[in-house]
Design a protein around this motif. Sequence first.
Motif, PDB file in Angstrom:
ATOM      1  N   ALA A 254      49.384 -11.945  -0.522  1.00 32.51           N
ATOM      2  CA  ALA A 254      48.898 -12.882  -1.539  1.00 32.51           C
ATOM      3  C   ALA A 254      47.371 -12.938  -1.553  1.00 32.51           C
ATOM      4  N   ARG A 255      46.771 -12.965  -0.368  1.00 31.57           N
ATOM      5  CA  ARG A 255      45.302 -13.045  -0.298  1.00 31.57           C
ATOM      6  C   ARG A 255      44.654 -11.802  -0.871  1.00 31.57           C
ATOM      7  N   ALA A 256      45.158 -10.633  -0.478  1.00 27.78           N
ATOM      8  CA  ALA A 256      44.558  -9.373  -0.927  1.00 27.78           C
ATOM      9  C   ALA A 256      44.658  -9.240  -2.443  1.00 27.78           C
TER      10      ALA A 256
ATOM     11  N   GLU B  11      51.412 -14.865  -5.671  1.00 28.43           N
ATOM     12  CA  GLU B  11      52.502 -15.593  -5.026  1.00 28.43           C
ATOM     13  C   GLU B  11      53.873 -14.993  -5.387  1.00 28.43           C
ATOM     14  N   GLU B  12      53.976 -14.483  -6.617  1.00 28.06           N
ATOM     15  CA  GLU B  12      55.229 -13.829  -7.016  1.00 28.06           C
ATOM     16  C   GLU B  12      55.467 -12.588  -6.163  1.00 28.06           C
ATOM     17  N   ALA B  13      54.390 -11.854  -5.910  1.00 26.69           N
ATOM     18  CA  ALA B  13      54.510 -10.637  -5.108  1.00 26.69           C
ATOM     19  C   ALA B  13      54.931 -10.989  -3.679  1.00 26.69           C
ATOM     20  N   ALA B  14      54.326 -12.043  -3.135  1.00 30.52           N
ATOM     21  CA  ALA B  14      54.670 -12.447  -1.767  1.00 30.52           C
ATOM     22  C   ALA B  14      56.127 -12.905  -1.706  1.00 30.52           C
ATOM     23  N   GLU B  15      56.562 -13.609  -2.739  1.00 30.99           N
ATOM     24  CA  GLU B  15      57.937 -14.092  -2.773  1.00 30.99           C
ATOM     25  C   GLU B  15      58.936 -12.938  -2.901  1.00 30.99           C
ATOM     26  N   TYR B  16      58.589 -11.964  -3.726  1.00 31.45           N
ATOM     27  CA  TYR B  16      59.432 -10.767  -3.856  1.00 31.45           C
ATOM     28  C   TYR B  16      59.581 -10.102  -2.489  1.00 31.45           C
TER      29      TYR B  16
ATOM     30  N   GLU C  26      66.502 -10.631  -7.870  1.00 31.63           N
ATOM     31  CA  GLU C  26      66.174 -11.917  -8.480  1.00 31.63           C
ATOM     32  C   GLU C  26      65.382 -12.741  -7.483  1.00 31.63           C
ATOM     33  N   ILE C  27      64.216 -13.213  -7.899  1.00 30.37           N
ATOM     34  CA  ILE C  27      63.433 -14.041  -6.979  1.00 30.37           C
ATOM     35  C   ILE C  27      63.386 -15.475  -7.479  1.00 30.37           C
ATOM     36  N   MET C  28      63.217 -16.402  -6.530  1.00 24.57           N
ATOM     37  CA  MET C  28      63.150 -17.821  -6.870  1.00 24.57           C
ATOM     38  C   MET C  28      61.689 -18.233  -6.949  1.00 24.57           C
TER      39      MET C  28
END
Length: 484
Positions: free
Chosen positions: A226-228, A166-171, A106-108
């Motif tokens: 996130a950048r890539a 951003e979701e990927a970075a947060e995960y 679960e990610i925030m």
Amino acid sequence: MEYEAVIGLEVHAQLLTDSKIFCNCSTKFGGEPNTQTCPVCLGMPGVLPVLNRKVVEYTLRTAIALNCKIAGKSLFARKNYFYPDLPKGYQISMYELPIAEHGSLEIMLPHGKKRIGITRIHMEEDAGKLVHAGDFARADCSYVDLNRTGVPLMEIVSEPDLRAPEEAAEYMRQLRNILVYLGVCDGNMEEGSLRCDANVSIRPKGAKEFGTRAELKNMNSFRNIARALAYEIERQQKVVECGDSVVQETRLWDEQLGKTGGMRGKEEAHDYRYFPDPDLIPLAVDEQWISRIRGALPELPGHKMERFVKDYGISENDATILTQDKDLAEYFEAVVKAGAPGKWAGNFILSEVLRELNEQGKSAGSCPVKPEQLAAMHQLIEKGTISTKIAKSVFLEMYRSGRSAEQVVKEQGLEQVSDDAAIRKLIEEAITENPKQLAEYLSGKDKMTGFFVGQVMKKSSGKANPQMVNQLLAEALRKRKGGT
Ligand code: ADP
Ligand code: MG
Ligand code: ZN
């Protein structure tokens, strides 16, 4: 046309075992090339791999923390390909029967929580390393270092549930945090102990089918992930808008250029000719083993966060930041255990302590001000010896010199002035020295009070007890107004 991104991550985590996955060579980083090798990891004919129990244990820990279904029986498989850093000509991995599947994390996100599916987790061995000497383009010379060959890796594959860079970075942030809390991986992305390949495709918003994906490699920080992805999503949109189609390929992220570039066509599973490794028997994991590991699982960040909110009355936001870093969470809790109130400790650590640590790239574990020392400094605030404002500079001095709060306060004469007469004297001075401001106050500008408070604090070099200044100043000014 509006497009939506679809992203799935394959994460490789190097496990923190002392020895390799199928032999007892050391996994220590930085040894002389080829000194941590043996016939097994060198891929000599006729040797037999023996599975490292700790590798299985660390993987099970992760699988439980990520809510996976653990297979009672799993299989190691050979993934065949040729490369000079792979002496056997195949990598031992898992394919058809991985050790764990069907999990979730679960990610925030700013707009709430989101559940990201975990497709599978498996174990595999790392390959060696090529060291290119001289001018690589001219193919001067390359050396092979096999120290890393056979170092245990855990691969964690997510479902294509992520929808934005951003979701990927947060995960990735939360996954890293969990692995560090579990003590199975050091989480160091720059050094490559945690690596991420991102698969990304686009599709018209609302479409059901997925588009063709590209796989991005070589991203060694959350920011780069996130950048890539952002770059790649835009690139794919341009391709589609020109009427072309995205080709399935592996692309390399170039941090300097801020671009992804084609590296090679994507290989398919059948290119690897996977088959069960005949040298290794099926791995059996029984319920007892699983429940023993479950019972010994350390507290995870999500749970710690909720506990901090409940036990120490700090905000969910502060608790989240504190628990995003295991060392910092432990530091905070030690300060509280040493007697400081949770609210104060949370605030002070997130502002003052963190600023200093970040500036020097230090972790809370190596903070020169020990938790007990910080709690002792709070005692001085509590007793009224120093003001909260002075406490900040006391802390800085403690941080720099390693001395105790008491020593710093004594040596620098920073004791708070709470002497009634002394403060009154400063107030009188401040009022007589500023007739213009007094006139303004008397003509009804109540907010001039703030100006006088500032003057008095300045005169006392910030040492006057602020509550007393406020109170006595209000009195003095009222008197000037002719009030009671
Ligand atoms: P491979 O080894 O071929 O890369 P894996 O099954 O190990 O295949 O990994 C596939 C990854 O790609 C998973 O994380 C999955 O979620 C993701 N993925 C699969 N299809 C797509 C797609 N169309 N767009 C984006 N990501 C995808
Ligand atoms: Mg892949
Ligand atoms: Zn070895």
